[in-house]
Structures are given as C-alpha cells and as structure tokens.
Scaffold this active site. Structure first.
Site, PDB file in Angstrom:
ATOM      1  N   LYS A   1      29.718  36.352  50.106  1.00  0.00           N
ATOM      2  CA  LYS A   1      28.657  36.231  51.105  1.00  0.00           C
ATOM      3  C   LYS A   1      27.308  35.929  50.452  1.00  0.00           C
ATOM      4  CE  LYS A   1      31.126  36.872  54.797  1.00  0.00           C
ATOM      5  NZ  LYS A   1      31.308  35.784  55.790  1.00  0.00           N
TER       6      LYS A   1
ATOM      7  N   TYR B   1      34.026  40.372  48.193  1.00  0.00           N
ATOM      8  CA  TYR B   1      33.462  40.096  49.516  1.00  0.00           C
ATOM      9  C   TYR B   1      31.951  39.921  49.444  1.00  0.00           C
ATOM     10  CZ  TYR B   1      32.050  40.685  54.371  1.00  0.00           C
ATOM     11  OH  TYR B   1      31.474  40.498  55.612  1.00  0.00           O
TER      12      TYR B   1
ATOM     13  N   THR C   1      33.992  44.619  65.751  1.00  0.00           N
ATOM     14  CA  THR C   1      35.095  43.669  65.787  1.00  0.00           C
ATOM     15  C   THR C   1      36.312  44.312  65.119  1.00  0.00           C
ATOM     16  OG1 THR C   1      34.578  42.698  63.631  1.00  0.00           O
ATOM     17  CG2 THR C   1      33.454  41.762  65.566  1.00  0.00           C
TER      18      THR C   1
END
Length: 283
Positions: A183, A179, A214
């Site tokens: 990014k 991850y 979120t």
C-alpha cells in the site's frame, strides 16, 4: 454465460433516460470500470454509480456475487458488463483491460481489488506465497492497469483513475510487512503518476481508508477504531473522485494521526509498532 477466468461473463441492459449532470459532477461519467467489485467497498461503489444511461464494467473473483451485483445494478438502470478474473495473473488482467477499454472506453477506472494478510503470532515471518499474491494484487497489477487506463485517457485528454490504498501504507507494520509496503508503494506510485499524467488531462485520486466494515476487515481480531460502514465509504470515495482530490484519507481521525505520527521520534514509533498485537481469522 461464460465463467472462464478473464472472460467477460455476461452483460445486462438497464432502462431509463440518459445520465444528467448533478452538483457532485458524477453525471458526466458515462462509463465506470471497477475492480474488486465483489468486495465490500467495490460492491457499494457499483451500487452508487448504477444509474440510467451509465455503463458499468464490474470485475471480481466471485462469479455468483458478480452475477447478483450485476442484476442489482441493472435494476437501477445501468448497462452492466462483468468479468470474472483473478488479478494475480497480471498479464491476463492487462489483456482483459485492453479488451474492455476498446469496447467501452471507461472515463473513470476505480482499482479497488486488494488482499490483506497478517502474520500469525506463532510465525517468525510471513508466508512467501501470500507475500507474492499481495505484491501482485495490491501493487503490480493495479499500477499496470492504471498505466494502461492512462495511456488510453491521454489520447482522449480526459479521464479519472482512482487507486484504493490504506492507512496501513503509512506505517512499518511488523506483523503485516507485505501488506503495508504494498500500500505504501501504491501511494508513491499514485503521487508520481498523478504528477506525470495531470498535464495531459488525466486525473488520479489516491483513496486512503482506515477501517471499513467489509469481510476483509471483519477477519481482524481486535479493535477497529473509527470503523466506517461500506456504504458510507463508497459515498466518500465517489465524492472525492467527483471533486478531483489527489489524495483523500478517511475517516478524519486518521488525517489527524498522520500529522501526529510524523512528529514522533523514530525509536518511539518503532517501539509502538512492535508492541501492537493484531491477529486474523483464516479465510
């Protein structure tokens, strides 16, 4: 209504007068395409941009949420087109974008779809299949779509592209290497491509959020410092786009941390990162 992956599912026409320019500069946007529209930030961005006289092209994986979001945006006066699609299929996503670009000529493209994953404390490595998905959705597909958008915008000598990165891209996160590196790669692409396209009238903004409230971040087990509500995050992102920012890190404490961490010796930096304990609940 069509629900097959990659096909435009339906469109709705809003009512109202044409969009007029306002102080933020957002009024000049006639057509906005948003990927990841069924996620927390994407949905709030869709609500933010929904206005009479504006066309929204909303992409997402969840057909039910996409349909509900479209109706909500339509009630705000926007003309809404949706597309249910999985960005793991980069070739299908590129074909879909070319179709939507030919039909709607979006002058702002917000590439917000993304996946996250954290290695279990019991595992020595990440799941290779999840690593592949992260690489496709977080890097390969968005940079492909950004390039396709820029190719069209260059011909018109105008347009704006926004890529949604993460502060995780600043760090070598041992529990989430795929991850953080996806990014990080996205950020490097944004700087390189932004430099290349700016001379042709195409603006590129890299958005670098910290923790946003979120469903994705709610899976995290542990503290989420400086948590930002999704609605506020959407406002900040839209403002950064309207201002033509090349990079926007928020909330502000992460801008300060960015300066501080650059001053740390590499060994101390690695020592801190290796001792971070972060987990997540399963999807």
């Amino acid at each position: 209504m069509k629900n097959s992956t990659g096909d435009a599912s339906f469109s709705l026409n809003g009512k109202g007068k044409n969009v007029k320019s306002d102080a933020s500069g957002e009024g000049v946007l006639r057509s906005v395409l948003i990927t990841g529209a069924t996620g927390g930030i994407g949905a709030e961005l869709a609500h933010h941009y929904a206005a009479p006289g504006r066309t929204l092209i909303l992409w997402g994986r969840n057909a039910q949420r996409l349909s509900q979001l479209a109706m909500e945006c339509c009630s705000s006066g926007a003309v809404v087109h949706t597309r249910q699609i999985d960005l793991c299929d980069g070739a299908a996503a590129l074909k879909a974008f070319e179709e939507d670009d030919a039909a709607h000529k979006p002058d702002c493209v917000v590439l917000g779809a993304g996946l996250s994953d954290i290695q279990s404390l019991d595992d020595k490595t990440e799941d290779p299949q999840k690593v592949l998905q992260l690489g496709l959705v977080n890097y390969a597909t968005p940079v492909t779509l950004a390039t396709a958008a820029a190719k069209s915008m260059v011909e018109r000598r105008s347009g704006h592209i926004a890529l949604i990165g993460s502060v995780a891209g600043f760090y070598e996160m041992p529990f989430s290497a795929a991850y953080s590196s996806s990014k990080s790669g996205l950020a490097f692409f944004a700087r390189s491509a932004g430099l290349a396209w700016r001379q042709y009238g195409v603006q590129l903004t890299l958005i670098v959020p910290g923790f946003v409230d979120t469903p994705m971040s709610q899976r995290l087990e542990g503290p989420r410092p400086f948590l930002v509500p999704a609605k506020k995050a959407a406002r900040l992102i839209a403002r950064a786009i309207a201002q033509g920012r090349r990079e926007y890190i928020f909330p502000w404490p992460f801008r300060v941390l960015r300066v501080v961490e650059r001053l740390l010796p590499q060994k101390l930096r690695e020592h801190i990162l290796l001792r971070l304990a972060v987990g997540q609940t399963e999807r």
